[in-house]
Enzyme design. Structure first.
Site, PDB file in Angstrom:
ATOM      1  N   MET A 116     -10.570   5.156 -43.669  1.00  0.00           N
ATOM      2  CA  MET A 116     -11.267   6.301 -43.056  1.00  0.00           C
ATOM      3  C   MET A 116     -12.255   6.901 -44.051  1.00  0.00           C
ATOM      4  O   MET A 116     -11.944   7.018 -45.238  1.00  0.00           O
ATOM      5  CB  MET A 116     -10.251   7.369 -42.650  1.00  0.00           C
ATOM      6  CG  MET A 116      -9.164   6.859 -41.730  1.00  0.00           C
ATOM      7  SD  MET A 116      -8.150   8.221 -41.140  1.00  0.00           S
ATOM      8  CE  MET A 116      -6.815   7.315 -40.359  1.00  0.00           C
TER       9      MET A 116
ATOM     10  N   SER B  65       1.749   0.394 -39.847  1.00  0.00           N
ATOM     11  CA  SER B  65       0.587   1.048 -40.447  1.00  0.00           C
ATOM     12  C   SER B  65       1.021   1.777 -41.708  1.00  0.00           C
ATOM     13  O   SER B  65       1.796   2.732 -41.639  1.00  0.00           O
ATOM     14  CB  SER B  65      -0.037   2.031 -39.459  1.00  0.00           C
ATOM     15  OG  SER B  65      -0.949   2.844 -40.175  1.00  0.00           O
TER      16      SER B  65
ATOM     17  N   MET C 128      -7.608   1.792 -29.142  1.00  0.00           N
ATOM     18  CA  MET C 128      -7.011   3.014 -29.718  1.00  0.00           C
ATOM     19  C   MET C 128      -6.318   3.807 -28.611  1.00  0.00           C
ATOM     20  O   MET C 128      -6.913   4.077 -27.572  1.00  0.00           O
ATOM     21  CB  MET C 128      -8.088   3.907 -30.334  1.00  0.00           C
ATOM     22  CG  MET C 128      -8.740   3.399 -31.600  1.00  0.00           C
ATOM     23  SD  MET C 128      -7.664   3.213 -33.026  1.00  0.00           S
ATOM     24  CE  MET C 128      -6.837   4.780 -33.160  1.00  0.00           C
TER      25      MET C 128
ATOM     26  N   HIS D 252      -0.979  -3.173 -41.292  1.00  0.00           N
ATOM     27  CA  HIS D 252      -2.165  -2.494 -40.771  1.00  0.00           C
ATOM     28  C   HIS D 252      -2.638  -1.451 -41.790  1.00  0.00           C
ATOM     29  O   HIS D 252      -1.876  -0.565 -42.180  1.00  0.00           O
ATOM     30  CB  HIS D 252      -1.797  -1.830 -39.438  1.00  0.00           C
ATOM     31  CG  HIS D 252      -2.939  -1.208 -38.715  1.00  0.00           C
ATOM     32  ND1 HIS D 252      -3.791  -1.930 -37.900  1.00  0.00           N
ATOM     33  CD2 HIS D 252      -3.381   0.082 -38.681  1.00  0.00           C
ATOM     34  CE1 HIS D 252      -4.688  -1.108 -37.380  1.00  0.00           C
ATOM     35  NE2 HIS D 252      -4.471   0.122 -37.847  1.00  0.00           N
TER      36      HIS D 252
ATOM     37  N   ASP E  35      -3.065   0.832 -30.944  1.00  0.00           N
ATOM     38  CA  ASP E  35      -2.914   1.594 -32.189  1.00  0.00           C
ATOM     39  C   ASP E  35      -2.898   3.086 -31.882  1.00  0.00           C
ATOM     40  O   ASP E  35      -3.892   3.640 -31.420  1.00  0.00           O
ATOM     41  CB  ASP E  35      -4.091   1.241 -33.107  1.00  0.00           C
ATOM     42  CG  ASP E  35      -4.003   1.903 -34.471  1.00  0.00           C
ATOM     43  OD1 ASP E  35      -2.968   2.517 -34.789  1.00  0.00           O
ATOM     44  OD2 ASP E  35      -4.985   1.787 -35.229  1.00  0.00           O
TER      45      ASP E  35
ATOM     46  N   ASP F  70      -5.464   1.449 -42.623  1.00  0.00           N
ATOM     47  CA  ASP F  70      -6.440   2.336 -41.994  1.00  0.00           C
ATOM     48  C   ASP F  70      -7.433   2.870 -43.010  1.00  0.00           C
ATOM     49  O   ASP F  70      -7.089   3.687 -43.860  1.00  0.00           O
ATOM     50  CB  ASP F  70      -5.704   3.502 -41.323  1.00  0.00           C
ATOM     51  CG  ASP F  70      -4.942   3.047 -40.092  1.00  0.00           C
ATOM     52  OD1 ASP F  70      -5.576   2.469 -39.193  1.00  0.00           O
ATOM     53  OD2 ASP F  70      -3.720   3.266 -40.037  1.00  0.00           O
TER      54      ASP F  70
ATOM     55  N   HIS G  58      -8.355  -1.958 -40.535  1.00  0.00           N
ATOM     56  CA  HIS G  58      -8.981  -1.208 -39.439  1.00  0.00           C
ATOM     57  C   HIS G  58      -9.990  -0.237 -40.043  1.00  0.00           C
ATOM     58  O   HIS G  58      -9.606   0.780 -40.624  1.00  0.00           O
ATOM     59  CB  HIS G  58      -7.854  -0.472 -38.676  1.00  0.00           C
ATOM     60  CG  HIS G  58      -8.329   0.414 -37.581  1.00  0.00           C
ATOM     61  ND1 HIS G  58      -7.499   1.337 -36.961  1.00  0.00           N
ATOM     62  CD2 HIS G  58      -9.532   0.533 -36.952  1.00  0.00           C
ATOM     63  CE1 HIS G  58      -8.165   1.976 -36.023  1.00  0.00           C
ATOM     64  NE2 HIS G  58      -9.399   1.517 -35.995  1.00  0.00           N
TER      65      HIS G  58
ATOM     66  N   MET H  72     -12.405   2.603 -39.920  1.00  0.00           N
ATOM     67  CA  MET H  72     -12.859   3.775 -39.153  1.00  0.00           C
ATOM     68  C   MET H  72     -13.945   4.424 -39.998  1.00  0.00           C
ATOM     69  O   MET H  72     -13.737   5.474 -40.618  1.00  0.00           O
ATOM     70  CB  MET H  72     -11.681   4.718 -38.892  1.00  0.00           C
ATOM     71  CG  MET H  72     -10.758   4.199 -37.805  1.00  0.00           C
ATOM     72  SD  MET H  72      -9.145   4.994 -37.821  1.00  0.00           S
ATOM     73  CE  MET H  72      -8.330   3.991 -39.055  1.00  0.00           C
TER      74      MET H  72
HETATM   75  C1  DX5 Z   1      -4.987   6.426 -36.511  1.00  0.00           C
HETATM   76  C2  DX5 Z   1      -4.710   5.092 -37.131  1.00  0.00           C
HETATM   77  C3  DX5 Z   1      -3.373   4.528 -36.836  1.00  0.00           C
HETATM   78  C4  DX5 Z   1      -2.198   5.338 -37.312  1.00  0.00           C
HETATM   79  C5  DX5 Z   1      -1.140   5.199 -36.270  1.00  0.00           C
HETATM   80  O1  DX5 Z   1      -6.337   6.696 -36.566  1.00  0.00           O
HETATM   81  O2  DX5 Z   1      -5.671   4.128 -36.731  1.00  0.00           O
HETATM   82  O3  DX5 Z   1      -3.251   3.182 -37.318  1.00  0.00           O
HETATM   83  O4  DX5 Z   1      -1.664   4.929 -38.534  1.00  0.00           O
HETATM   84  O5  DX5 Z   1      -0.113   6.062 -36.586  1.00  0.00           O
HETATM   85  P1  DX5 Z   1       1.059   6.387 -35.556  1.00  0.00           P
HETATM   86  O6  DX5 Z   1       1.753   5.108 -35.262  1.00  0.00           O
HETATM   87  O7  DX5 Z   1       1.895   7.375 -36.312  1.00  0.00           O
HETATM   88  O8  DX5 Z   1       0.412   6.980 -34.327  1.00  0.00           O
HETATM   89 ZN    ZN Z   2      -5.307   1.951 -37.280  1.00  0.00          ZN
END
Ligand code: DX5
Ligand code: ZN
Length: 221
Positions: A38, A9, A138, A34, A173, A36, A67, A69
């Protein structure tokens, strides 16, 4: 198990050097990158949008696992497809019409996935499982990297694996590290997202390999 994917990620990487971080992970043998996304609304944090996904796409051959969110994913799905997503997940908690979204993603030949938060039961996606390429479970509350793994979500992984319509790919994740990778794989996960466990390691590339080896040693197949 025929495949085990490691998906670093980039949330935990150096945002001032995303191309370099992507290149490093590609050379290190990452299977997916990956990303993220947000929106500060669905989750209490903000990251980036399609322009950044597109910029990363131009700098790597590794497939992008995006991903989302975000609230109202239906408004932005097309932009993330255009940007070069290879895999695209949205949250079941964020939309009322998951089926239409899945159709739109698959029509663009992008792998379609639904993500579910730790407290959301599998029941919520039961009826459309057969249409998915992947389910993203998650294992922390979405929004931030570096949180502690929630082992109770592995019950959902086991439950999913028993269902006749279970897709080939189950991704986990949040909080994946050298201690949690084994139990996740044993439960039936075959795509492991890891942010801080990789990028905070002294040797991030070596850590990708270590996670893969630990995972493989715990897989049944
Ligand atoms: C959190 C993200 C994850 C995050 C995971 O909302 O969706 O992808 O990057 O990070 P680690 O591996 O540090 O928990
Ligand atoms: Zn993620």
């Amino acid at each position: 198990m025929d495949s085990l994917y490691i998906a670093p990620s980039l949330l935990a990487s150096d945002f001032a050097n995303l191309a370099g971080e992507a290149k490093k992970m590609s050379e290190g043998g990452a299977d997916l990158l990956h990303l993220d996304v947000m929106d500060g609304h669905f989750v209490p944090n903000l990251t980036f949008g399609p322009c950044v996904v597109q910029a990363i796409k131009k700098n790597t051959q590794v497939p992008l696992d995006v991903h989302l969110m975000i609230s109202q994913p239906e408004k932005y799905i097309d932009a993330f497809i255009e940007a070069g997503s290879d895999w695209l997940s949205f949250h079941i908690e964020a939309t009322k019409d998951a089926r239409t979204l899945i159709k739109r993603i698959k029509a663009a030949k992008v792998k379609a996935a639904i993500a579910i938060k730790p407290k959301t039961p599998i029941e919520e996606i039961k009826d459309i499982l057969g249409e998915l390429d992947m389910v993203l479970i998650m294992s922390v509350e979405p929004g931030f990297g570096g949180q502690k793994f929630m082992p109770e979500v592995l019950d959902k992984v086991r439950e999913l694996r028993k269902m006749p319509d279970c897709p080939k790919w189950i991704e986990i994740d949040g909080g994946i590290n050298m201690d949690t990778v084994g139990p996740a794989v044993e439960a039936g996960v075959n795509i492991l997202v890891a942010g801080s466990a990789i990028f905070a390691a002294d040797d991030p590339v070596g850590r990708v390999q270590e996670l893969r080896e630990r995972g493989r040693s715990c897989s049944k197949g």
